[in-house]
Design an enzyme around this catalytic site. Structure first.
Site, mmCIF file in Angstrom:
data_model
loop_
_atom_site.group_PDB
_atom_site.id
_atom_site.type_symbol
_atom_site.label_atom_id
_atom_site.label_comp_id
_atom_site.label_asym_id
_atom_site.label_seq_id
_atom_site.Cartn_x
_atom_site.Cartn_y
_atom_site.Cartn_z
ATOM 1 N N GLU A 1 1.098 -1.108 0.394
ATOM 2 C CA GLU A 1 -0.226 0.162 0.184
ATOM 3 C C GLU A 1 1.307 1.271 -0.230
ATOM 4 O O GLU A 1 0.278 2.454 -0.140
ATOM 5 C CB GLU A 1 -0.953 0.199 1.094
ATOM 6 N N ASP A 15 -13.293 -2.867 0.180
ATOM 7 C CA ASP A 15 -12.195 -2.605 1.290
ATOM 8 C C ASP A 15 -13.162 -2.033 2.346
ATOM 9 O O ASP A 15 -13.098 -3.048 2.799
ATOM 10 C CB ASP A 15 -11.492 -1.779 0.879
ATOM 11 N N ASP A 16 -13.917 -1.027 2.324
ATOM 12 C CA ASP A 16 -14.505 0.111 3.224
ATOM 13 C C ASP A 16 -15.880 -0.322 3.044
ATOM 14 O O ASP A 16 -15.781 1.889 2.299
ATOM 15 C CB ASP A 16 -13.681 0.690 4.247
HETATM 16 P P1 5GP Z 1 -11.891 -3.852 12.059
HETATM 17 O O1 5GP Z 1 -10.805 -4.890 11.741
HETATM 18 O O2 5GP Z 1 -11.813 -2.878 13.141
HETATM 19 O O3 5GP Z 1 -13.627 -4.675 11.771
HETATM 20 O O4 5GP Z 1 -12.069 -3.058 10.761
HETATM 21 C C1 5GP Z 1 -11.234 -1.858 10.480
HETATM 22 C C2 5GP Z 1 -9.537 -1.769 10.485
HETATM 23 O O5 5GP Z 1 -9.450 -2.406 9.530
HETATM 24 C C3 5GP Z 1 -8.800 -0.362 10.904
HETATM 25 O O6 5GP Z 1 -9.030 -0.710 11.608
HETATM 26 C C4 5GP Z 1 -7.471 -1.021 9.720
HETATM 27 O O7 5GP Z 1 -6.990 -1.863 10.664
HETATM 28 C C5 5GP Z 1 -8.356 -2.297 8.800
HETATM 29 N N1 5GP Z 1 -8.094 -1.335 7.069
HETATM 30 C C6 5GP Z 1 -9.131 -1.329 6.913
HETATM 31 N N2 5GP Z 1 -9.197 -0.320 5.708
HETATM 32 C C7 5GP Z 1 -8.480 -0.869 5.462
HETATM 33 C C8 5GP Z 1 -7.082 -0.381 4.143
HETATM 34 O O8 5GP Z 1 -7.373 0.520 3.532
HETATM 35 N N3 5GP Z 1 -5.786 -0.934 4.793
HETATM 36 C C9 5GP Z 1 -5.448 -1.316 5.806
HETATM 37 N N4 5GP Z 1 -3.887 -1.715 5.501
HETATM 38 N N5 5GP Z 1 -5.865 -2.242 6.734
HETATM 39 C C10 5GP Z 1 -6.860 -1.214 6.735
#
Ligand code: 5GP
Length: 370
Positions: A227, A302-303
């Protein structure tokens, strides 16, 4: 756009806390505002903002975690996220999340994961198949139907599998705890491990022992890789031979060569890469090169909450950006290629052949209905 919504889809790169509805985040923020834990007006615009740098995205995740880290809320967002994916015809979802420990509210990594599992069971707008076939005989019977019929009416079905994420802020011990939890929860639909979190934080050698152990134990591995420019780490990641990687934005020629020779599938998150400036513009996104060189890839969100997107929007974006005949790396992602692109993802899922066979059936019958 409707064509993309009605098409069955596979989602392999979705973070639970990044996929929460804005309306839910605002509701949770209001409640914490009333309790005096946060100032609602300070966070409202942060939640609703669309353009964010990679650094700002990770600040937003810290805020989201303040809003969601509570067992009941984790159960609620898991249920909502699965229902949202199912509502746009995602038929197979690999949802990833970082098990969190928070002693002040009695949360352990295990209890966090149990709250996620409660959320999966609470889904009621669609039937969920989340246990592997060999874990539950009744699951075999249920899953032999593409869409289950209940009281004369047919309900949609979605397969859900879980990936446990290691956050790059974590220690080797914490990462190992996550892997051991994943191994214990295999019968409940946990299939693999992800490495994610702020890419400028942490050292590869911190996570490597846990990832190597996970691989040796037969868990699937997917890594957020490249990334940011970090050739040494990218090489080390590829040497681990993960079953998939996410993003691959900052690869140089050598790393592309290695990735392609290993044929490791790439989870492509177009909107996320553009919004966070990991890729300068859609025109120079590596999707085109990978697609044209027939490298395995899968389009993902992704999100979906943080980036206001959906799987259908991502397919639509790929088709409109790369399907143009005047585009230098024009791809056949328009009408003819779209089913194929979505169907190819079945090959890269972390599930057994029986699930793959059923997903192919779903795609075949949807294509016939077109
Ligand atoms: P969770 O694991 O808390 O359910 O989802 C959110 C977490 O996923 C973030 O705090 C981060 O650690 C990870 N995350 C979400 N989107 C990204 C991204 O685009 N890149 C990276 N490296 N980590 C992400």
């Amino acid at each position: 756009m409707e064509g993309w919504v009605s098409m069955p889809k596979v989602e392999l790169h979705a973070h639970l806390n990044g996929s929460v509805r804005d309306s839910t985040l605002l509701e949770l923020a209001r409640v914490l505002g009333e309790k005096g834990v946060i100032v609602f007006s300070d966070v409202e615009h942060v939640i609703l903002k669309n353009e964010r740098s990679l650094t700002e995205v990770f600040r937003l995740f810290d805020l989201i975690h303040i809003l969601t880290t509570d067992h009941k809320i984790i159960t609620r967002i898991t249920k909502e996220v699965i229902e949202d994916f199912a509502s746009e015809n995602v038929v197979y979802l690999e949802l990833r999340t970082t098990p969190k420990k928070n002693d002040s509210i009695g949360m352990s990594k295990r209890s966090y994961l149990e709250a996620v599992l409660e959320g999966i069971k609470a889904v009621n707008t669609v039937n969920v198949a989340f246990r592997p076939h060999n874990a539950d005989v009744s699951n075999v019977k249920r899953s032999s139907l593409i869409n289950d019929t209940c009281n004369g009416s047919t309900r949609k079905k979605i397969y859900v599998r879980l990936l446990l994420s290691i956050d790059r802020r974590e220690t080797t011990e914490a990462a190992m705890e996550t892997v051991k939890l994943a191994l214990e929860m295999r019968d409940l639909g946990v299939v693999g491990i992800d490495l994610s979190g702020n890419p400028i934080v942490g050292e590869w050698m911190t996570f490597f022992p846990a990832l190597k152990f996970a691989r040796e134990q037969g868990l699937y591995i997917t890594l957020h890789c490249g990334e940011v420019p970090n050739p040494k780490e990218i090489r080390a990641m590829l040497d681990l031979l993960p079953q998939r990687i996410g993003h691959a934005c900052c690869f140089e020629e050598e790393e592309w060569k290695r990735l392609k020779s290993l044929n490791i599938p790439v989870e492509i998150c177009l909107t996320s890469n553009i919004r966070t400036n990991s890729v300068r513009s859609i025109e120079v996104h590596h999707f085109a090169d990978l697609y044209n060189s027939k490298h395995p890839l899968v389009i993902c969100t992704d999100d979906s909450g943080v980036f206001s997107t959906s799987v259908s929007k991502e397919y639509n974006l790929a088709a409109s950006a790369f399907g143009r005949s005047d585009f230098i790396g024009a791809c056949n992602v328009l009408e003819g290629g779209k089913f194929q692109l979505a169907r190819n993802a079945i090959e890269y899922i972390f599930a057994d052949d029986e699930v793959k066979r059923e997903l192919k059936e779903i795609f075949n019958s949807a294509e016939l209905d077109q």
